[in-house]
Design a protein around this motif. Structure first.
Motif: not given
Lengths: 390, 161
Positions: B89-103
């Protein structure tokens, strides 16, 4: 002692103050009043236009531009007019950038009128048309339009007001204060009449982008229109740029050249920063303009619907951001209605008579105001109308 | 086109009634009602939310933006680990990203310590999480299209031609 002469020239002294002026003074003393009397957008100029202006200043673009306006702006304007108004203008010879559409109207009239020339002016109309005609030495010939015809100017009306001495026709559609627009047939009729009588048409189309039903028909776009029309527009309404003071005139080269001469002696050139910002307005702001138009359109439907529901019959305005309801059902004159509404319910509307005699019996309600303010104002107007109807 | 306008109105103010929307769009109320029901049924409209300024309620809210590097799993890629992260529940939003990190994990807590603890105790130890980098939000200027600080409106003259 020599007889003292007024220090004010008689032609200026004789001009009546705007019908809005007295009302302005009343409203100003009432800071808590809710105003539907404002003839300018409530939106702030889109950020990308303001940002362009900041950049222009940062680069130190603070000098005069050519009298006619920057070449870049005239080029962009020419392609915009071709695209949106259906009229092709040469940016070098047929366009003039002015200090608001107001300057364009003034300069156009002073350029084309000889003393005593008649000018047909369909009414109700913007408050400065008649004074500008008078100051240019002309004689205004009011042409009445009526709610039953949607306040559209008709050839019969023109013929009735024309005493044979008319040189020009000065009109503004979409219209302030009524919100009326002209159909293609109307425009063709007007242009046909102008051709028959060899009139120049000064067509103030500053509200063109704010057309809600169908699309705007420019006087310059119909056969025979362009060559006898001085088309006037500006950035104030569609781009919410009132305070920037930027407008334009488009017309036959000979007239634009003469207007440019006058314009160069009076204002030199329009503000440089505003011209650079206007390039961005024409180039990159279609989304913002669409968004504002959509919002005005929603407010328009609410305002017209509510006014009709409370018995203030209101024909459907198809452009600009005004509704022009009849107040006949209250039995009051427009001045009395507006003044009592202000004193008793603290809502400001503008008496229709301020826009010409045939505006009597109506009031102008601007919906260039947020929906919450509109809802509040309409609620108070309904309370007022119900109370006086008892 | 009409559905677009209905959605845009609801995004601006979810409490508008069908009647109000009908009046603004110039469509019959029944038609608007039907359109909204369909949008809800099709899950185009997922739910109606309220934007709250918690600070005005005197409540502290801290947001941490956590960059997470992850080793993807065979067959399920990043989805399995994302699933485990978003369950908290602490996680407000979560995205998979391009670039130097993943999430990119946006974590909401009442204090910085609470957010830091969550990262250290819950996020970092997860299988497949290689590293985390935590950035705390210092000030929110614009969130989901809303400018947070209310500014005085530019004043207009009360009556103009």
């Amino acid at each position: 002692m020599a007889e003292t002469r007024s220090r004010i020239a008689s032609r200026v002294g004789a001009l009546p103050p705007s019908g809005i002026r007295r009302f302005f003074d009343l409203v100003e003393k009432m800071p808590e009043a809710v105003s539907l009397g404002i003839g300018e957008p409530d939106f702030v100029t889109p950020w990308r236009i303001r940002e362009t202006a900041i950049y222009s200043l940062e680069r130190g673009h603070t000098h005069y531009t050519p009298n006619q306006g920057t070449r870049e702006l005239r080029e962009k304007l020419a392609s915009y007019l071709a695209r949106k108004f259906g009229a092709a203008y040469d940016p070098d010879a047929e366009l003039l950038i002015t200090v608001g559409a107001s300057e364009a109207i003034d300069v156009a009239l002073r350029t084309i009128l000889e003393p005593g020339d008649g000018v047909l002016v369909p009414q109700p109309c913007f408050v400065s048309y008649v004074p500008c005609v008078v100051l240019a030495g002309g004689c205004a010939r009011p042409v009445s339009t009526v709610a039953e015809e949607g306040f559209r100017v008709q050839v019969e009306g023109l013929a009735q007001a024309d005493d044979g001495n008319a040189r020009a026709l000065l009109m503004g559609y979409p219209n302030n204060p009524t919100g009326a627009t002209l159909t293609r047939a109307d425009v063709e009729g007007v242009v046909g009449y102008a051709a028959e009588r060899d009139l120049l048409v000064v067509s103030d189309e500053i509200y063109a982008e704010l057309t809600y039903d169908g699309s705007h028909v420019s006087v310059a776009s119909v056969p025979g229109g362009k060559e006898r029309t001085i088309l006037i527009g500006g950035f104030s309404k569609a781009w919410a740029m009132t305070g920037w003071r930027l407008g334009f005139a488009a017309g036959p080269a000979e007239i634009i050249e003469a207007m440019t001469k006058l314009h160069s002696y009076t204002v030199m050139c329009p503000p440089t920063v505003a011209q650079e910002a206007a390039v961005e307005a024409l180039e990159g702001c279609e989304g913002e303009v669409d968004e504002m138009r959509r919002e005005y359109n929603q407010r328009r439907r609410v305002v017209v619907n509510r006014l009709n529901a409370m018995g203030l019959t209101c024909f459907e305005p198809r452009g600009a951001f005004y509704a022009f309801p009849s107040i006949a059902s209250t039995g009051m004159g427009s001045e009395e209605f507006a003044e009592r509404l202000l004193r008793e319910e603290k809502v400001a509307v503008v008496p229709g008579a301020a826009f010409g005699d045939c505006g009597e019996g109506f009031v102008r309600c601007s919906y260039a105001t947020s929906m919450s303010v509109l809802e509040e104002a309409l609620g108070r107007i309904r309370a007022f109308v119900e109370r006086v109807g008892e | 086109m009409a559905t677009d306008e209905i959605l845009q109105l609801l995004v601006g103010n979810a409490r508008l009634t069908s009647g109000e929307i009908a009046e603004r769009t110039g469509r019959p109320e029944g038609e608007v009602k039907k359109a909204i029901t369909k949008l809800e049924k099709d899950r185009v409209i997922r739910r109606y939310k309220t934007v709250v300024d918690w600070e005005k309620m005197g409540e502290e809210h801290v947001f941490g933006f956590i960059e997470v590097r992850v080793s993807p799993e065979r067959e399920v890629g990043f989805d399995a680990v994302a699933e485990r992260i978003m369950g908290f529940p602490e996680v407000h939003s979560l995205y998979l990203m391009s670039g130097t990190y993943d999430l990119l994990v946006v974590v909401e807590g009442k204090t910085m310590r609470e957010v830091a603890y969550f990262v250290a105790e819950r996020l970092a130890p997860l299988d497949h999480v290689i590293s985390t980098a935590t950035h705390f939000v210092l000030k929110r200027y614009k969130v989901d299209g809303d400018v947070m600080e209310e500014r005085a409106e530019s004043k207009r003259l009360p009556v103009t031609p």
